[in-house]
Design a protein around this motif. Structure first.
Motif, PDB file in Angstrom:
ATOM      1  N   MET A 180       1.028  -1.268   0.002  1.00  0.00           N
ATOM      2  CA  MET A 180      -0.104  -0.162   0.086  1.00  0.00           C
ATOM      3  C   MET A 180       0.756   1.155   0.030  1.00  0.00           C
ATOM      4  SD  MET A 180      -3.157   1.008   2.314  1.00  0.00           S
ATOM      5  CE  MET A 180      -4.162   0.727   1.052  1.00  0.00           C
ATOM      6  N   PRO A 181       0.572   2.278  -0.911  1.00  0.00           N
ATOM      7  CA  PRO A 181       1.686   3.473  -1.207  1.00  0.00           C
ATOM      8  C   PRO A 181       1.211   4.305   0.145  1.00  0.00           C
ATOM      9  CG  PRO A 181      -0.294   3.614  -2.380  1.00  0.00           C
ATOM     10  CD  PRO A 181      -0.439   2.349  -2.077  1.00  0.00           C
ATOM     11  N   THR A 182       2.229   5.145   0.406  1.00  0.00           N
ATOM     12  CA  THR A 182       2.379   5.987   1.686  1.00  0.00           C
ATOM     13  C   THR A 182       2.259   7.606   0.841  1.00  0.00           C
ATOM     14  OG1 THR A 182       3.666   4.922   2.941  1.00  0.00           O
ATOM     15  CG2 THR A 182       3.689   7.091   3.490  1.00  0.00           C
ATOM     16  N   TYR A 183       1.004   8.033   1.310  1.00  0.00           N
ATOM     17  CA  TYR A 183       1.002   9.511   0.618  1.00  0.00           C
ATOM     18  C   TYR A 183       1.464  10.490   1.596  1.00  0.00           C
ATOM     19  CZ  TYR A 183      -2.261   7.096  -2.493  1.00  0.00           C
ATOM     20  OH  TYR A 183      -2.689   6.269  -3.488  1.00  0.00           O
ATOM     21  N   GLN A 184       2.248  11.576   1.184  1.00  0.00           N
ATOM     22  CA  GLN A 184       2.721  12.489   1.794  1.00  0.00           C
ATOM     23  C   GLN A 184       2.088  13.834   1.398  1.00  0.00           C
ATOM     24  OE1 GLN A 184       7.140  12.297   1.219  1.00  0.00           O
ATOM     25  NE2 GLN A 184       7.031   9.933   1.611  1.00  0.00           N
ATOM     26  N   GLN A 243       0.803  13.298  -5.824  1.00  0.00           N
ATOM     27  CA  GLN A 243       0.963  11.808  -5.918  1.00  0.00           C
ATOM     28  C   GLN A 243      -0.148  10.977  -6.762  1.00  0.00           C
ATOM     29  OE1 GLN A 243       2.058  11.588  -1.694  1.00  0.00           O
ATOM     30  NE2 GLN A 243       3.701   9.842  -2.627  1.00  0.00           N
ATOM     31  N   GLY A 280       1.446   6.012  -5.542  1.00  0.00           N
ATOM     32  CA  GLY A 280       2.392   6.887  -4.490  1.00  0.00           C
ATOM     33  C   GLY A 280       3.534   7.490  -5.540  1.00  0.00           C
TER      34      GLY A 280
END
Length: 79
Positions: free
Chosen positions: A1-5, A27, A31
């Motif tokens: 699962m991608p990490t969103y910043q 993004q 991601g």
């Protein structure tokens, strides 16, 4: 699962006469960092866009900075 910043996402808007330009660092669903550009005329339906996938956030920042410099050189006003 991608990490969103989300704290690193940026956007800027410019206008010159009836022309507009918008640039964003965001993004995608995976991601990946994107630089999204949109431009056109306010009083017509003519517009364009370009989405570029960057290898990392630093590359996206560099591209965003180049867009800011180009808009200022072409005498767009930041709104």
């Amino acid at each position: 699962m991608p990490t969103y910043q989300l704290d690193k996402w940026r956007s800027a808007n410019w206008q010159r006469g009836n022309r507009f330009y918008r640039c964003e660092i965001t993004q995608d669903l995976f991601g990946n960092w994107l630089v999204v550009r949109r431009w056109g005329a306010i009083d017509s339906r003519r517009w364009g866009s370009k989405d570029e996938v960057c290898t990392d956030y630093a590359e996206a920042q560099k591209l965003f900075g180049a867009v800011v410099k180009r808009r200022e050189k072409r005498q767009y006003i930041r709104v």
